[in-house]
Design a protein around this motif. Structure first.
Motif, mmCIF file in Angstrom:
data_model
loop_
_atom_site.group_PDB
_atom_site.id
_atom_site.type_symbol
_atom_site.label_atom_id
_atom_site.label_comp_id
_atom_site.label_asym_id
_atom_site.label_seq_id
_atom_site.Cartn_x
_atom_site.Cartn_y
_atom_site.Cartn_z
ATOM 1 N N MET A 1 -27.396 -6.125 -54.287
ATOM 2 C CA MET A 1 -25.724 -5.910 -54.256
ATOM 3 C C MET A 1 -25.669 -4.807 -55.794
ATOM 4 N N SER A 2 -25.056 -3.778 -55.225
ATOM 5 C CA SER A 2 -25.042 -2.911 -56.359
ATOM 6 C C SER A 2 -23.915 -3.160 -57.408
ATOM 7 N N TYR A 3 -23.962 -2.992 -58.469
ATOM 8 C CA TYR A 3 -22.821 -3.359 -59.405
ATOM 9 C C TYR A 3 -22.265 -2.075 -59.840
ATOM 10 N N VAL A 4 -22.984 -0.839 -60.098
ATOM 11 C CA VAL A 4 -22.604 0.315 -60.240
ATOM 12 C C VAL A 4 -22.908 1.285 -59.046
ATOM 13 N N SER A 5 -22.147 1.697 -58.368
ATOM 14 C CA SER A 5 -22.421 2.564 -57.277
ATOM 15 C C SER A 5 -21.860 3.823 -57.168
ATOM 16 N N ILE A 6 -22.874 4.855 -57.149
ATOM 17 C CA ILE A 6 -22.319 6.244 -57.239
ATOM 18 C C ILE A 6 -22.622 7.105 -55.922
ATOM 19 N N ARG A 7 -21.546 7.497 -55.355
ATOM 20 C CA ARG A 7 -21.855 8.337 -53.900
ATOM 21 C C ARG A 7 -21.423 9.864 -54.216
ATOM 22 N N ASN A 8 -22.624 10.637 -54.020
ATOM 23 C CA ASN A 8 -22.277 11.928 -53.722
ATOM 24 C C ASN A 8 -21.444 12.489 -54.999
ATOM 25 N N LEU A 9 -22.039 12.230 -56.182
ATOM 26 C CA LEU A 9 -21.327 12.598 -57.330
ATOM 27 C C LEU A 9 -21.524 14.186 -57.588
ATOM 28 N N ARG A 10 -20.376 14.722 -57.565
ATOM 29 C CA ARG A 10 -20.392 16.335 -58.075
ATOM 30 C C ARG A 10 -19.406 16.514 -59.369
ATOM 31 N N LYS A 11 -19.966 17.336 -60.095
ATOM 32 C CA LYS A 11 -19.142 17.836 -61.160
ATOM 33 C C LYS A 11 -19.403 19.304 -61.419
ATOM 34 N N PHE A 12 -17.983 20.037 -61.604
ATOM 35 C CA PHE A 12 -18.139 21.338 -61.977
ATOM 36 C C PHE A 12 -17.344 21.544 -63.269
ATOM 37 N N TYR A 13 -18.133 22.599 -64.085
ATOM 38 C CA TYR A 13 -17.525 23.179 -64.824
ATOM 39 C C TYR A 13 -17.239 24.488 -64.611
ATOM 40 N N GLY A 14 -15.770 24.646 -64.270
ATOM 41 C CA GLY A 14 -15.529 26.073 -63.827
ATOM 42 C C GLY A 14 -16.236 26.127 -62.579
ATOM 43 N N THR A 15 -17.104 27.231 -62.425
ATOM 44 C CA THR A 15 -18.069 27.310 -60.950
ATOM 45 C C THR A 15 -19.124 26.670 -61.231
ATOM 46 N N PHE A 16 -19.640 26.323 -62.566
ATOM 47 C CA PHE A 16 -21.046 25.907 -62.529
ATOM 48 C C PHE A 16 -21.110 24.379 -62.437
ATOM 49 N N GLU A 17 -22.058 24.204 -61.421
ATOM 50 C CA GLU A 17 -22.262 22.657 -60.654
ATOM 51 C C GLU A 17 -23.092 21.909 -61.699
#
Ligand SMILES: Nc1ncnc2c1ncn2[C@@H]1O[C@H](COP(=O)(O)OP(=O)(O)OP(=O)(O)O)[C@@H](O)[C@H]1O
Ligand SMILES: [Mg+2]
Lengths: 224, 244
Positions: free
Chosen positions: B1-17
């Protein structure tokens, strides 16, 4: 001797003193009311200018820039002499207070904005991480810290507002300056004008010293 | 059982991934250490968990099943997730006790008396009960960070995020903060710790995650990841860190 009789005539000063004090009282009322109203207006404008949706932010920017650009005397004359043409007739006190408040609000907004932006970003992040909402963050964390930063420039602004109340005499408000010019006309002697100048100085000098003291303490104190 | 689940987390700063599609599940009570070179996205990752950073709308993070999206559910998430920063971020205009009391009073509506008792109990727990009436700037760095931990604990979080909690400290103060964190790890609270303290990771973590270039490169038990890393990038990084 002659000079004293002309510019600091004690008999004339004594005779015109009641008039001058009436004027002073009105000047102080106008100054205080405009300062307080300007503070409230400025705080809201600053908060909206920082955190509202984009169109509102732009509107606040526009307000700030316009009212920092317009000469106060022009604004005052517009409010008092031009607004009646569209059916809005304000008393001389209300006109002066409106003009002073609008301009003071613009300067105050800039001061608050700078004060809020001087607070490190980590304070906002710590507040958010603890679950405080935006209003709580402002009231409990940011503004109490910003107040210390903005007190010297706000006091400076208050000095300017009190000085600028003298402009109200052009819309026939019997403030300190107006009373002094009237007393001068009545007595055919300029001593009341000198008296008024001395009263302005007596009231504003302490504030000027207070600002210098605060600035020394904030800047000098850090280094010590 | 996961308590924190993160799926396909993507973050952009402008065009920088900065984060390139991270999947991660963390169980209740687990202690996870995140390591990796500077700029690999460690801070960005944990700051997404309580949404100090916005992230790509297609990504999903849940804490205790609650989606980390703006609005009411974010308030719930933040009530369950505490955070400790590298720079402490204590409130300088409030005494140490008031720093700890603020969130319970404002967010929970706890009475002043109750919040005061809670604060004194937590300050005792991190070993600085006698400093309660001082202001943060009068404490040492190590003491300030312990206040920050007490402040985070005051909301009784289920998850604690730490972003390099000892990196801003003088070396002689690192130990006192790590000791508090070790004690916490045994209380069953879920901990996600970005750190360069390999000793702490080895002793306390259930799992160590190595990040590089916005991706999770390798994850494993401290023994496996730190002693016998399989990925070349992990080996390089550990080689560089351990030789210094
Ligand atoms: N506000 C920002 N704007 C633009 N780029 C950013 C911003 N914050 C971080 N980045 C970039 O995102 C990447 C990841 O940054 P992050 O702070 O998550 O790294 P980190 O692993 O925590 O590094 P460090 O060990 O130095 O703290 C870096 O390349 C960084 O330059
Ligand atoms: Mg970082």
């Amino acid at each position: 001797m002659d000079l004293f009789d002309t510019f600091l005539n004690v008999a004339v000063l004594r005779r015109s003193l009641p008039m001058l004090l009436d004027g002073l009282w009105l000047t102080l009322q106008l100054g205080a009311a405009s300062i307080v109203a300007g503070l409230i207006l400025g705080l809201f404008v600053a908060l909206l200018g920082l955190y509202a949706v984009k169109p509102v932010r732009l509107l606040m920017r526009l307000y700030i820039d316009i009212f920092r650009s317009i000469p106060l005397l022009v604004l005052l004359i517009v409010v008092y002499y031009a607004l009646p043409f569209v059916g809005l007739r304000l008393t001389s006190f209300a006109s002066a207070m409106a003009a002073l408040t609008l301009v003071s609000g613009a300067y105050t907004a800039e001061i608050f904005r700078a004060g809020i932006q001087a607070i490190p970003h980590g304070q906002f992040e710590a507040s958010a991480a603890l679950g405080l909402n935006q209003r709580q963050t402002m009231v409990d964390v940011i503004l109490p810290q910003a107040v210390r930063i903005v007190i010297p420039p706000l006091t400076n602004n208050a000095i300017n507002v009190i000085k600028d109340t003298a402009l109200a005499s052009v819309v026939a408000m019997p403030d300190l300056l107006k009373q002094a010019t009237q007393a001068q006309a009545l007595t055919a002697n300029p001593s009341p004008l000198i008296g008024a100048a001395l009263i302005y100085i007596a009231f504003l000098w302490p504030l000027v010293l207070f600002v210098s003291y605060l600035e020394r303490r904030y800047h000098g104190g850090r280094r010590a | 059982m996961s308590y924190v689940s993160i799926r396909n987390l993507r973050k952009f700063y402008g065009t920088f991934e900065a984060l390139r599609g991270i999947d991660l599940d963390i169980a209740k009570g687990e202690v996870v250490c995140i390591i990796g070179p500077s700029g690999s996205g460690k801070s960005t990752l944990i700051r997404c968990i309580n949404r100090l950073e916005d992230f790509d709308p297609a990504s999903e993070i849940r804490v205790d099943g609650i989606p980390v999206v703006p609005g009411r559910s974010l308030a719930k998430v933040r009530a369950e997730v505490g955070m400790v920063f590298q720079g402490f971020n204590l409130f300088p205009h409030l005494s140490v006790r008031d720093n700890v009391m603020l969130a319970p009073r404002r967010v929970r509506g706890t009475s002043r008396a109750e919040a005061g008792k809670l604060a004194d109990r937590l300050l005792a727990r991190v070993g600085i009960a006698e400093q309660a009436d001082k202001y943060p700037q009068h404490l040492s760095g190590g003491q300030q960070q312990r206040v920050a931990i007490a402040r985070a604990l005051a909301m009784e979080p289920q998850v604690l995020l730490f972003d390099e909690p000892t990196s801003a400290l003088d070396p002689e103060m690192v130990g006192e903060v790590l000791d508090v964190m070790k004690a916490l790890a045994h209380t069953g609270v879920t901990m996600i710790v970005v750190t360069h303290e390999m000793g702490f990771a080895r002793q306390v973590a259930d799992r160590v995650i190595f990040m590089d270039g916005g991706e999770v490169i390798e994850t494993g038990t401290p023994a496996a990841l730190l002693e016998t890393p399989t990925e070349p990038r992990t080996r390089n990084f550990l080689g560089a860190v351990l030789n210094h």
